[in-house]
Design an enzyme around this catalytic site. Structure first.
Site, mmCIF file in Angstrom:
data_model
loop_
_atom_site.group_PDB
_atom_site.id
_atom_site.type_symbol
_atom_site.label_atom_id
_atom_site.label_comp_id
_atom_site.label_asym_id
_atom_site.label_seq_id
_atom_site.Cartn_x
_atom_site.Cartn_y
_atom_site.Cartn_z
ATOM 1 N N CYS A 110 0.827 -1.198 0.000
ATOM 2 C CA CYS A 110 0.000 0.000 0.000
ATOM 3 C C CYS A 110 0.867 1.256 0.000
ATOM 4 O O CYS A 110 0.584 2.222 -0.713
ATOM 5 C CB CYS A 110 -0.945 -0.013 1.193
ATOM 6 S SG CYS A 110 -2.097 1.382 1.238
ATOM 7 N N CYS A 163 -6.534 -4.208 6.862
ATOM 8 C CA CYS A 163 -7.696 -3.326 6.853
ATOM 9 C C CYS A 163 -8.808 -3.806 5.937
ATOM 10 O O CYS A 163 -9.972 -3.474 6.149
ATOM 11 C CB CYS A 163 -7.274 -1.906 6.474
ATOM 12 S SG CYS A 163 -6.760 -1.695 4.755
#
Length: 377
Positions: free
Chosen positions: A112, A211
Site C-alpha cells: 500500500c 484493513c
C-alpha cells in the site's frame, strides 16, 4: 546532513494523508503548526466501506473518514476524500490474493505504501501543485548536503515503521514528510498531544489487522476468493499426516491451525516448512528445519543509490522483527543475502529490508531461501 522533518526554509504546500487515526491527525497538525499550507485528504479504499471492520487501521471505514474530517476541522485545514478504491483493489487486494495463491506470504501494508500512498497519491499531489505528502509514519527523512534524501529509522526504535517504507525511492523521499519520526514521545504522549489539540481521535484504539479483511479471518477471506481445495499435509519424508482445505491458508513458520490430531514422534511441535501450490501440499517438520542461512530476493527498490558490490548490513525480515547481520550483493538484478547466523521462519513473499546503521538502504521481495545445515542430535 539535516533532518528533513525540521522546519523548512520556505512554506510548502503539503497534502496530509489522514487515515482517521491519531498518528496521521497529529502529523497533519504539526505540519500546519510548522507554517506549511496543509490540506487534508482521506483515501477511500473500499467500494463498500461499510463492509470493512470498524476501527481498522487506515482509510477503510465510514467512521475513519468522519474522524479524519473532524480532525481537519479542528486543525483548521481544508479536507477532501479521494476515491482510490479501484487502484487499491488492483494493486493491494488482488496482489495479496495472488501471492497467497502462489504459496507466498505478502505484506499488504508495504504494498500500500509503495503503490497507493507514495505512487498514486503522491503522483496526484504533485500534479496538483503540492510539494510534499505528509503521513503519520514513524520514520525520518534526512536531507544530505548535496540535496539527496535518505530514509532513516525513527528516533524511537520501539515505534519505528521504516521497514514498511523501505520501498520508497529517492524521488519519493524528496516529497515525503514524516513529522512524527523525530519525536521520542511515547504513544501515550502522542495521544496526550492530540488531546491538548482538541482532536477527538486522541483515545481511538490502534489496530494492526489487515484493513480490507472485515472480520480478521485471513484464511476465510482467501477461501472466499480462491475456493476450498483439500490437499495433504506431509512430513519431510512425504508421509501423509493429515489434510487441509487449501495450501494458501498457510505460511512458512506457522504452528497453529495444523489440526493433525497427534504429536510428532519426539513429542515436539510441528511447523510449516514448505507450501507447494502446484500439488496443493503443505510440508511440516521440527523447528530447527526452519533455519535459513541465505536468501535470494527480487524486485529490489533502493532508497538512494544501489549498493555496489558485496557489503555488510543488517537485515529486517518482518515489520516488528529484530535486525540480523548479513552480507548482501546485487547480482544480475537479484539481491543475494547471506546471514551471519541462521534465522528462522523466513517466508517467500516477505520483504527483506537492508540497513546501514539507522539508514534504510532498500527493500526486496524474498523469492527463495537456502536451509541451514542441521546438526544431528
Amino acid at each position: 546532513m539535516t533532518d528533513d522533518t525540521a522546519p523548512h526554509p520556505r512554506r510548502l504546500r503539503v497534502l496530509a494523508a489522514m487515515s482517521g487515526g491519531v498518528d496521521s491527525a497529529v502529523a497533519a497538525a504539526r505540519a500546519a503548526e510548522a507554517g506549511h499550507d496543509v490540506t487534508g485528504v482521506h483515501l477511500a479504499l473500499s467500494a463498500n466501506p461499510q463492509s470493512f471492520r470498524t476501527g481498522a487501521r487506515g482509510c477503510c471505514t465510514l467512521e475513519d473518514s468522519r474522524d479524519a474530517r473532524r480532525a481537519a476541522d479542528v486543525i483548521g485545514i481544508p479536507f477532501y476524500v479521494w476515491d482510490l478504491a479501484e487502484r487499491f483493489r488492483a494493486d493491494v487486494v488482488e496482489d495479496f490474493v495472488a501471492e497467497y495463491e502462489a504459496g507466498r506470504t505478502p505484506n499488504p501494508c508495504l504494498r500500500c505504501n509503495e503503490k497507493i500512498k507514495f505512487a498514486a497519491l503522491l503522483d496526484k499531489a504533485l500534479a496538483l501543485g503540492f510539494d510534499a505528502v505528509c503521513t503519520g509514519h514513524y520514520a525520518t527523512v534526512v536531507r544530505r548536503a548535496d540535496g539527496s534524501r535518505e530514509l532513516h529509522r525513527a528516533s524511537d526504535l520501539a515505534k519505528d515503521q521504516s521497514y514498511v517504507l523501505g520501498v520508497l525511492d529517492e524521488r519519493q523521499l524528496a516529497h515525503a514528510m514524516f513529522p512524527l519520526g523525530d519525536s521520542r514521545a511515547t504513544k501515550e504522549e502522542v495521544r496526550a498531544e492530540a488531546q491538548r489539540r482538541g482532536l477527538a481521535v486522541a483515545r481511538k484504539p490502534d489496530s494492526h489487522d489487515i484493513c480490507f479483511i472485515a472480520d480478521g479471518d485471513t484464511q476465510g477471506f482467501l477461501a472466499g476468493r480462491l475456493g476450498r481445495a483439500e490437499g495433504d499435509i506431509v512430513d519431510e519424508d512425504g508421509r501423509k499426516l493429515g489434510t487441509h482445505e487449501g495450501a494458501y491458508g498457510f505460511t512458512v513458520g506457522q504452528r497453529k491451525g495444523l489440526r493433525l490430531g497427534r504429536p510428532a514422534p519426539d513429542g515436539k511441535p510441528r511447523y510449516v516448512l514448505d507450501i507447494s501450490p502446484v500439488d496443493n501440499r503443505v510440508t511440516v517438520g521440527p523447528a530447527d528445519a526452519l533455519d535459513v542461512s541465505a536468501l535470494t530476493a527480487v524486485r529490489p527498490r533502493w532508497c538512494g543509490t544501489p549498493p555496489a558490490g558485496a557489503g555488510s548490513y543488517t537485515a529486517q525480515l518482518r515489520a516488528h522483527g529484530a535486525e540480523t547481520p548479513v552480507t548482501a550483493e546485487l547480482v544480475d538484478g537479484e539481491l543475494r543475502v547471506d546471514f551471519h547466523r541462521p534465522v528462522r521462519g523466513v517466508a517467500p513473499g516477505q520483504a527483506v529490508v537492508l540497513y546501514d546503521g539507522s539508514r534504510v538502504v532498500g527493500s526486496a521481495t524474498i523469492a527463495t531461501t537456502r536451509r541451514a545445515e542441521r546438526v544431528e542430535s
